[in-house]
Design an enzyme around this catalytic site. Structure first.
Site, PDB file in Angstrom:
ATOM      1  CB  SER A 211      -0.946  -0.018   1.199  1.00 49.09           C
ATOM      2  OG  SER A 211      -1.932   0.989   1.044  1.00 49.09           O
ATOM      3  CG  ASN A 212      -0.549   4.593  -1.218  1.00 47.52           C
ATOM      4  OD1 ASN A 212      -1.247   5.290  -0.487  1.00 47.52           O
ATOM      5  ND2 ASN A 212      -1.038   3.982  -2.280  1.00 47.52           N
ATOM      6  NE  ARG A 213       5.694   6.953   4.151  1.00 51.00           N
ATOM      7  CZ  ARG A 213       6.066   6.259   5.213  1.00 51.00           C
ATOM      8  NH1 ARG A 213       5.260   6.148   6.248  1.00 51.00           N
ATOM      9  NH2 ARG A 213       7.244   5.680   5.251  1.00 51.00           N
TER      10      ARG A 213
END
Ligand code: CTP
Length: 401
Positions: A211-213
């Site tokens: 995923s990402n932030r």
């Protein structure tokens, strides 16, 4: 944040008034100064003393001295906005008619600008034709009426009439100020907006994902501002956005992976006027997610992940149906890269932000962006994501003409 804002909280006589001290505390914590007015009926549900301790200021109410002899005018003049919470069916009706038979409602009539109403009542009362007529009247007069939530009512059963949660009311007030704080108030009446928010999650095995932030805060702020501005809003939430409060009245749709988001956005664009891809999409997914948990001892040589590319959703969406807005998260050459994305993905507008800067972008409350269109670049200075959202939507309306 509500730093420096002066908010009059006008409490009318419903059971949800017992939650008002919690709201007042939250608004003060967000930087606002708060003063309170109580109708006689509200005094049966919450005490003036509690609210005076929290606000450190006398409460405006019947038959009690106030620091200013023309009390109701003084409160209205002081306030940047008055928020009626909870707003009973009776008080909504009186305000729709311009009636004021107590100090608290008199202060509302003396307001120069729009009032924010937060109705709470039994679901049968909310559905009543006269109540709906009064709500429509107040909205037509330029006031803001939040939708009540669906949930457990004081009567002991579920229905639509519940006061929105405190954090949702706070979000509504932030969105109100954002709509108002433009050259002219943002008006999206009659528009259908579809907004994606958060970061997609791509499973590697049953317990892990890529995923990402992205926190989902920018997309959620866009949805709140659009709702307050009168739009019909669908918010497509990835898991990170699902934990944020969404105001009642917003239709939510939940997705996890880029492929699910792809399907949702292609369906939703069919009836959209404006579509915003605020979600951060994982560019890659596991070529084959493992059905069982990947074990460490199986990977003596380190772990090689075989990744497949996800579709570019923004690029794949039709551009003749809705005004399509994309984002660009960059760490350098921000405007140049945004221009390239505008062209490559065929979007009508790209909102570029520099995610390398501390205090803006991912997970923070603030943002600073450059709005890139085929002919222009508009810099929007650092401010809350609600303020940025209002600028983006106002610019979209201008561009679409
Ligand atoms: N986007 C998308 N589908 C993808 C990747 C991105 O729809 N598979 C959208 C995002 O929602 C955003 C815009 O495209 O509105 C730009 O996203 P960004 O991550 O900045 O760009 P990428 O295309 O992924 O390019 P890069 O990571 O190389 O900068």
């Amino acid at each position: 944040m509500l730093t420096g804002k002066q908010i009059a909280v006008v409490v009318t006589g419903g059971i949800a008034a017992y939650k008002v001290p919690g709201l007042v505390r939250r608004l003060i914590k967000a930087g606002a100064s708060v003063r309170v007015a109580l109708t006689p009926a509200a005094e049966r549900f919450v005490t003036a003393e509690t609210l005076e301790v929290l606000t450190k200021y006398p409460v405006l109410r019947e038959g009690v001295a106030y620091p200013d002899p023309v009390a109701h005018i003084a409160l209205a003049d002081w306030a940047d906005v008055s928020v009626v919470v909870p707003a009973t069916a009776n008080s909504l009706g009186k305000m729709a008619q311009g009636l004021a038979d107590n100090e608290a409602l008199s202060s509302l009539l003396a307001n120069q600008g729009p009032v924010v109403f937060v109705p709470a009542m039994n679901h049968k009362m909310w559905a009543n034709a006269a109540v709906q007529r009064n709500v429509a009247r107040l909205r037509a007069d330029g006031h803001y009426v939040l939708e009540p939530g669906y949930g457990f009512l004081a009567e002991g059963y579920e229905g639509k009439g519940r006061m929105p949660e405190i954090e949702e009311i706070h979000a509504g007030i932030e969105a109100f100020f954002a709509c108002q704080n433009l050259d002219r108030p943002l008006d999206l009446t009659g528009q259908r907006l579809v907004i994606s928010a958060g970061g997609t999650e791509e499973p590697l095995d049953p317990v892990r994902y890529l995923s990402n932030r992205s926190s989902g805060k920018m997309g959620t702020a866009l949805a709140h501002v659009a709702l307050l501005a009168g739009a019909q809003v669908t918010l497509v939430q990835t898991p990170s956005a699902q934990s944020l409060p969404a105001l009642p009245g917003i239709t939510t749709r939940q997705v996890t992976t880029a492929q699910e988001l792809y399907t949702a956005m292609h369906e939703e664009i069919q009836s959209a006027d404006i579509l915003v891809m605020a979600a951060a999409v994982s560019d890659y997914r596991a070529a084959q997610a493992s059905e069982q948990k990947i074990k460490k001892q199986d990977q003596a040589q380190g772990l090689q992940l075989d990744l497949a590319e996800n579709p570019d959703i923004l690029a794949s969406l039709p551009k003749d149906q809705a005004f399509v807005i994309g984002f660009a998260a960059e760490t350098q050459h921000v405007v140049d890269y945004a221009r390239q994305k505008l062209e490559k993905k065929g979007a009508h507008m790209i909102v570029a932000n520099d995610v390398s800067q501390a205090g803006i972008g991912f997970a923070s409350e603030d943002n600073a962006v450059q709005i890139v269109t085929p002919t222009d670049v508009l810099a929007v200075a650092k401010q809350s994501k609600y303020g940025i959202a209002a600028h983006i939507l106002a610019q979209a309306l201008k561009e679409r003409k």
